[in-house]
Design a protein around this motif. Sequence first.
Motif, PDB file in Angstrom:
ATOM      1  N   UNK B  73      17.604 -19.104  21.418  1.00  0.00           N
ATOM      2  CA  UNK B  73      17.681 -18.254  22.603  1.00  0.00           C
ATOM      3  C   UNK B  73      17.149 -16.867  22.239  1.00  0.00           C
ATOM      4  N   UNK B  74      16.405 -16.249  23.145  1.00  0.00           N
ATOM      5  CA  UNK B  74      15.870 -14.906  22.909  1.00  0.00           C
ATOM      6  C   UNK B  74      16.676 -13.875  23.677  1.00  0.00           C
ATOM      7  N   UNK B  75      17.102 -12.821  22.979  1.00  0.00           N
ATOM      8  CA  UNK B  75      17.789 -11.716  23.654  1.00  0.00           C
ATOM      9  C   UNK B  75      17.200 -10.398  23.164  1.00  0.00           C
ATOM     10  N   UNK B  76      16.753  -9.572  24.084  1.00  0.00           N
ATOM     11  CA  UNK B  76      16.462  -8.200  23.688  1.00  0.00           C
ATOM     12  C   UNK B  76      17.778  -7.440  23.714  1.00  0.00           C
ATOM     13  N   UNK B  77      17.906  -6.468  22.814  1.00  0.00           N
ATOM     14  CA  UNK B  77      19.156  -5.715  22.780  1.00  0.00           C
ATOM     15  C   UNK B  77      18.866  -4.224  22.670  1.00  0.00           C
ATOM     16  N   UNK B  78      19.332  -3.438  23.635  1.00  0.00           N
ATOM     17  CA  UNK B  78      19.020  -2.008  23.676  1.00  0.00           C
ATOM     18  C   UNK B  78      19.873  -1.246  22.681  1.00  0.00           C
ATOM     19  N   UNK B  79      19.244  -0.486  21.783  1.00  0.00           N
ATOM     20  CA  UNK B  79      19.980   0.266  20.770  1.00  0.00           C
ATOM     21  C   UNK B  79      19.855   1.769  21.021  1.00  0.00           C
ATOM     22  N   UNK B  80      20.951   2.486  20.778  1.00  0.00           N
ATOM     23  CA  UNK B  80      20.887   3.945  20.891  1.00  0.00           C
ATOM     24  C   UNK B  80      20.325   4.533  19.600  1.00  0.00           C
ATOM     25  N   UNK B  81      20.279   5.864  19.536  1.00  0.00           N
ATOM     26  CA  UNK B  81      19.638   6.531  18.402  1.00  0.00           C
ATOM     27  C   UNK B  81      20.298   6.190  17.070  1.00  0.00           C
ATOM     28  N   UNK B  82      21.584   5.818  17.116  1.00  0.00           N
ATOM     29  CA  UNK B  82      22.279   5.483  15.874  1.00  0.00           C
ATOM     30  C   UNK B  82      22.211   3.999  15.537  1.00  0.00           C
ATOM     31  N   UNK B  83      21.482   3.251  16.358  1.00  0.00           N
ATOM     32  CA  UNK B  83      21.337   1.827  16.078  1.00  0.00           C
ATOM     33  C   UNK B  83      22.446   0.958  16.642  1.00  0.00           C
ATOM     34  N   UNK B  84      23.252   1.526  17.534  1.00  0.00           N
ATOM     35  CA  UNK B  84      24.323   0.728  18.131  1.00  0.00           C
ATOM     36  C   UNK B  84      23.927   0.252  19.525  1.00  0.00           C
ATOM     37  N   UNK B  85      24.370  -0.955  19.907  1.00  0.00           N
ATOM     38  CA  UNK B  85      24.016  -1.486  21.228  1.00  0.00           C
ATOM     39  C   UNK B  85      24.492  -0.557  22.330  1.00  0.00           C
ATOM     40  N   UNK B  86      23.609  -0.289  23.273  1.00  0.00           N
ATOM     41  CA  UNK B  86      23.933   0.621  24.350  1.00  0.00           C
ATOM     42  C   UNK B  86      24.559  -0.125  25.522  1.00  0.00           C
TER      43      UNK B  86
END
Lengths: 226, 226
Positions: B73-86
């Motif tokens: 399964x493909x998932x894009x995952x949005x990360x904030x500047x610190x590399x944590x999921x937003x």
Amino acid sequence: MPAAPEPQSEQELLTRAWDLAGLTLGELGARVAISVPDDSVRGKGVAGQILEKVLGASAGSRAEPDFTRLGIELKTIPLDARGKPKESTFVCSISLSAMADTDWERSTVLKKLSKVLFVPVEAASDTPLRNRRVGRAYLWTPTPEERELLRNDWERLAEMIATGDVEQITGHLGEVLQVRPKAPHGRSRRRAPDEEGAVQWTMPRGFYLRPTFTGALLARLRAEED
Amino acid sequence: MPAAPEPQSEQELLTRAWDLAGLTLGELGARVAISVPDDSVRGKGVAGQILEKVLGASAGSRAEPDFTRLGIELKTIPLDARGKPKESTFVCSISLSAMADTDWERSTVLKKLSKVLFVPVEAASDTPLRNRRVGRAYLWTPTPEERELLRNDWERLAEMIATGDVEQITGHLGEVLQVRPKAPHGRSRRRAPDEEGAVQWTMPRGFYLRPTFTGALLARLRAEED
DNA sequence: CAGGATCCACTATTGGATCCCG
DNA sequence: CGGGATCCAATAGTGGATCCTG
């Protein structure tokens, strides 16, 4: 009318503390001639001062446990409607120059926290201070795991202080134990050694326990009652 | 110009994904003739759609893994500047009537999450969508501990749905897996069995992974690279 | 509608600043 | 000041609502 006599045993202290459950700060204040301010901003430390007198704490403002003979420190802890700590718990002020000369086992933090009587106090901000009720007290001694958490944080923070990096310290550091300002206002300054051992002026600070930590230990103590 | 061919092996997929690190959504969109809206409100799913085409996903809108042959399964995952999921990660829609007839091992949630390629995408809200960069992709298979967390939450939530308590479910439930609305707007309604098996109309919902969970698994995968 | 997701108003947390007393 | 602590503006987090495409 004035302060109660110092309790002579742990059991006596606990019995006395448990008898207070359900009473309000107004009622307890009247017992020891401390009046409770209407404005909560003016009454920040009053719950602690009332309970010291009601329970017969002995140490005053010295760097010793409140119940000197028993080696027990007294802390009131404000709980919200769900029973979780609403605020962090102040442990002690930091003597910046002394930090370099001590270690965890001899630290003021460990001394203060070796045995603590936590007295919960209702802290819904819409309840006037005088009507807030005291809850059932718990006697806490850190588990090995809790001591380890405290030691880790303390050693990391102590090193920063000792090496003069005190200005780099913020309240974000420390998993369970944090360093925060402890001063009458933001312009207070005191002497501290800097990186090269020279003098710098910095804000007075203290050690505090995070609410997540005190919340967890209270939950454990409640569970152990069953 | 159009979609890439379906990758024939895990290694091919990973190599292809790693080659994308550092490229922007605008650059990748151009490769597959998808234009990136200027307004981020208008481009909510566009990163996922671009990466599906760029990487050669095959399943379209079917209830199968995006890479059917590979079971990935493909998932894009949005990360904030610190590399944590937003944001939380959408897993699948909930068929309310089907929940009663299945179990965890046969659930759509477990099928979707058995093997996932997470592709990080920069998500600072002040960076225009087209300029956001793709990061290094990670292939995730849940550890036994992670499966256990997911199963616990799923079973608890599935029971509430099966017994008709779906209106009692809120996003607060579930340590790592939560149920939240999945609808074009708040007035959407669909049929569901109620406590007595009769028909009730309720909002369409989906399963989502909490950011704390995806953040932790990404941290683990990063650490394992070393 | 199912699949691709993020938006954003509101709540919860937090940590720097502050208050009282002896 | 050191000891008793809480205040509260600012930030982080959350979960209900929403947006696009085929």
